[in-house]
Design an enzyme around this catalytic site. Structure first.
Site, PDB file in Angstrom:
ATOM      1  N   ARG A  75      79.010  22.781 126.414  1.00 32.85           N
ATOM      2  CA  ARG A  75      78.447  24.002 126.985  1.00 32.85           C
ATOM      3  C   ARG A  75      76.930  23.972 127.088  1.00 32.85           C
ATOM      4  NH1 ARG A  75      82.129  29.129 124.895  1.00 32.85           N
ATOM      5  NH2 ARG A  75      84.118  28.313 125.667  1.00 32.85           N
ATOM      6  N   ASP A  77      78.222  44.491 125.132  1.00 29.03           N
ATOM      7  CA  ASP A  77      78.513  43.082 124.899  1.00 29.03           C
ATOM      8  C   ASP A  77      77.226  42.402 124.461  1.00 29.03           C
ATOM      9  OD1 ASP A  77      81.074  41.290 125.568  1.00 29.03           O
ATOM     10  OD2 ASP A  77      79.282  40.057 125.856  1.00 29.03           O
TER      11      ASP A  77
END
Length: 289
Positions: free
Chosen positions: A45, A147
């Site tokens: 990632r 979030d």
């Protein structure tokens, strides 16, 4: 093509010591405890950021993230290391429980308020908005969605989804609350304007002191606790309980539990907890169309 010089970037290996640096970083910033077998996930990632910044090693990237003027890059790294997977009406039984709980809410208590505390790209809060609009009408309810990921919040605010998402939305809700895109947006759907206006989005780190969000009748924090160790989980639950009204619901995913967590909570059913109060929940009812 013959004669063309081409530079090929080869991603460096992530050493055990470098993995520990990033494991400590994500724990400190987000409370997420990466297990020993997540080294490949971290490497895959973050490799694109090393390539984009022309950095030779993961240690160089970690060093960059410590710089005071690299807050945006740090947020990018956290976004990349945070799993964001969701879809409309995931674990639909929870929406049934919310529908029943909201219907028993006394209007004298003010609007029925829900916090979607890990909203990802917005499917959860917009699904909740559909349920509340059905049960309570166009007023009398509010949804706060939050979030850790700024990228996910931007997608959520846009409220536009691939048409494939329609498969998880009950047909009656799809007709009433979703608009099919046209032209360049032909393969998308857009959440109806009224529902969008009733959902507010904020960036919130559950591992830090909460901003002033008000009190809630229900809090959904699904598929998040599984990434926390016991100590972090307790701290997060303590913060949530401080803003959960008596009789309010705290809902985690079916893959999670709050076993070992202390606090004023009653287990209503697997994954569903209630702060003691006067609103009772019949979680056996089926409410969605």
């Amino acid at each position: 093509m013959p004669g063309t010089n081409k530079l090929i970037y080869e991603s460096p290996d992530l050493s055990p010591s470098e993995f520990e640096l990033f494991r400590k970083l994500i724990y400190q910033r987000a409370g997420i405890a990466l297990s020993d077998n997540k080294s490949l996930l971290v490497s895959s990632r973050l490799a694109r950021r090393l390539r984009g910044l022309s950095l030779p090693t993961f240690r160089d990237y970690h060093r960059l993230l410590q710089q005071p003027d690299q807050a945006a890059e740090l947020q990018t790294a956290i976004d990349l290391l945070t799993t964001n997977e969701t879809y409309f009406f995931r674990e639909s039984r929870h929406f049934d429980v919310i529908a029943d709980h909201a219907r028993n809410h006394g209007r004298s208590q003010g609007p029925y308020r829900i916090w979607s505390a890990a909203c990802s790209s917005g499917e959860e809060p917009y699904g909740l908005a559909m349920v509340l609009n059905e049960r309570l009408g166009e007023s009398g309810w509010e949804i706060v969605a939050s979030d850790l990921s700024a990228t996910m919040l931007a997608r959520a605010r846009e409220a536009r989804y691939d048409i494939a998402a329609a498969r998880q939305i009950p047909p009656a809700y799809l007709r009433r609350y979703c608009l099919k895109g046209t032209g360049a947006f032909d393969d998308t759907l857009l959440i109806q304007r009224h529902l969008r206006s009733r959902v507010s989005f904020d960036q919130v780190n559950l591992n830090e002191a909460l901003p002033p969000l008000g009190l809630f009748d229900a809090i959904l924090i699904r598929n998040v606790m599984i990434y926390f160790d016991a100590e972090t989980k307790q701290r997060v639950v303590d913060r949530l309980l401080a803003v959960l009204r008596p009789g309010g619901l705290l809902i985690v995913s079916h893959a999670e539990s709050l076993n070992g967590i202390t606090g004023p909570l009653i287990k209503v059913s697997p994954s569903i907890y209630q702060r003691p109060g006067r609103v009772e929940v019949d979680y056996r009812r089926r409410q969605l169309p």
